[in-house]
Design an enzyme around this catalytic site. Sequence first.
Site, short mmCIF file in Angstrom:
data_model
loop_
_atom_site.label_atom_id
_atom_site.label_comp_id
_atom_site.label_asym_id
_atom_site.label_seq_id
_atom_site.Cartn_x
_atom_site.Cartn_y
_atom_site.Cartn_z
N ASN A 1 -0.34 -1.69 -0.27
CA ASN A 1 0.41 -0.61 0.35
C ASN A 1 -0.51 0.26 1.21
O ASN A 1 -1.69 0.46 0.88
CB ASN A 1 1.21 0.22 -0.68
CG ASN A 1 0.39 0.74 -1.83
OD1 ASN A 1 -0.63 0.19 -2.20
ND2 ASN A 1 0.85 1.83 -2.40
N ASN B 1 0.66 6.94 4.88
CA ASN B 1 0.14 7.84 5.90
C ASN B 1 0.75 9.22 5.70
O ASN B 1 1.65 9.40 4.86
CB ASN B 1 0.38 7.29 7.32
CG ASN B 1 1.84 7.20 7.64
OD1 ASN B 1 2.50 8.19 7.88
ND2 ASN B 1 2.36 5.98 7.60
N ALA B 2 0.26 10.18 6.46
CA ALA B 2 0.62 11.58 6.22
C ALA B 2 2.11 11.85 6.42
O ALA B 2 2.66 12.81 5.86
CB ALA B 2 -0.21 12.49 7.13
N TYR C 1 5.02 10.75 5.06
CA TYR C 1 5.24 9.96 3.84
C TYR C 1 6.20 8.77 3.98
O TYR C 1 5.89 7.69 3.49
CB TYR C 1 5.72 10.85 2.69
CG TYR C 1 4.77 11.92 2.23
CD1 TYR C 1 3.46 11.98 2.69
CD2 TYR C 1 5.20 12.89 1.32
CE1 TYR C 1 2.59 12.98 2.25
CE2 TYR C 1 4.34 13.88 0.88
CZ TYR C 1 3.04 13.92 1.35
OH TYR C 1 2.19 14.91 0.91
N CYS D 1 4.91 -0.96 2.07
CA CYS D 1 4.70 -1.54 0.74
C CYS D 1 3.78 -2.75 0.82
O CYS D 1 3.68 -3.42 1.86
CB CYS D 1 6.03 -1.98 0.14
SG CYS D 1 7.06 -0.63 -0.47
N GLU E 1 4.21 -5.67 -0.60
CA GLU E 1 4.96 -6.91 -0.40
C GLU E 1 5.25 -7.11 1.09
O GLU E 1 5.20 -8.23 1.61
CB GLU E 1 6.29 -6.87 -1.16
CG GLU E 1 6.14 -6.72 -2.67
CD GLU E 1 6.10 -5.27 -3.13
OE1 GLU E 1 5.56 -4.40 -2.41
OE2 GLU E 1 6.63 -5.00 -4.22
N CYS F 1 10.23 -2.49 -5.14
CA CYS F 1 11.29 -1.57 -4.73
C CYS F 1 12.47 -2.39 -4.19
O CYS F 1 12.37 -3.59 -3.91
CB CYS F 1 10.78 -0.59 -3.68
SG CYS F 1 10.60 -1.28 -2.02
N CYS G 1 11.91 -4.15 -0.85
CA CYS G 1 11.03 -5.33 -0.93
C CYS G 1 11.72 -6.48 -1.64
O CYS G 1 11.45 -7.65 -1.33
CB CYS G 1 9.71 -4.96 -1.58
SG CYS G 1 8.65 -4.06 -0.43
N1 THU Z 1 5.12 0.48 -3.33
C1 THU Z 1 4.82 -0.81 -2.99
O1 THU Z 1 3.81 -1.07 -2.32
N2 THU Z 1 5.65 -1.79 -3.41
C2 THU Z 1 6.76 -1.58 -4.16
O2 THU Z 1 7.55 -2.48 -4.32
C3 THU Z 1 6.97 -0.27 -4.78
C4 THU Z 1 6.30 0.85 -4.09
C5 THU Z 1 4.24 1.55 -2.86
C6 THU Z 1 4.87 2.42 -1.81
C7 THU Z 1 4.05 3.68 -1.96
O3 THU Z 1 2.87 3.54 -1.19
C8 THU Z 1 3.68 3.70 -3.42
O4 THU Z 1 3.91 2.40 -3.91
C9 THU Z 1 4.50 4.69 -4.24
O5 THU Z 1 5.84 4.54 -4.02
#
Ligand code: THU
Length: 135
Positions: free
Chosen positions: A46, A49-50, A52, A57, A59, A90, A93
């Site tokens: 993941n 950046n600022a 949000y 992600c 994936e 999430c 993803c």
């Molecule tokens: N995040 C992922 O990289 N994959 C997911 O499936 C769940 C969430 C990241 C997004 C964000 O950078 C951090 O986890 C918190 O949500």
Amino acid sequence: MSTSTTETDYINAVKQAMDKAYAPYSNYPVGALIVTENGQTFAGCNVENASYPEGNCAETAAIAAMVMAGHQRIQKIYIMSQDDQGATPCGGCRQRIREFSDNNTPVILCSTTGVQRRLPLAELLPHAFGPEFLL
Ligand code: THU
């Protein structure tokens, strides 16, 4: 990775991906490792950046790397977070994984100590909408 790659190699690779995460806002690093049907691997982390909501992600990054290399089928995908229960993808993803998978594709949820759960994609995304509805 060669054909003699073991699951330990995949776990190490997804951990290396997670360790590259840029997640200074959430402090929630995630790694993803796709294994394609011919055994090639593509990793992602993941990247926040600022602003949000504009972060990506892990994936998503792994899928982009896979597609850029000319592959479009996920044999299995490892996802790792620091959560003891293992990472869970999430909703967005889950749909992105579905595009390049089928209902039985293993989604392997890992903590830093290894595999915690192995779920067919359909358990994470039941009654999925997929490309077969459109193509
Ligand atoms: N995040 C992922 O990289 N994959 C997911 O499936 C769940 C969430 C990241 C997004 C964000 O950078 C951090 O986890 C918190 O949500």
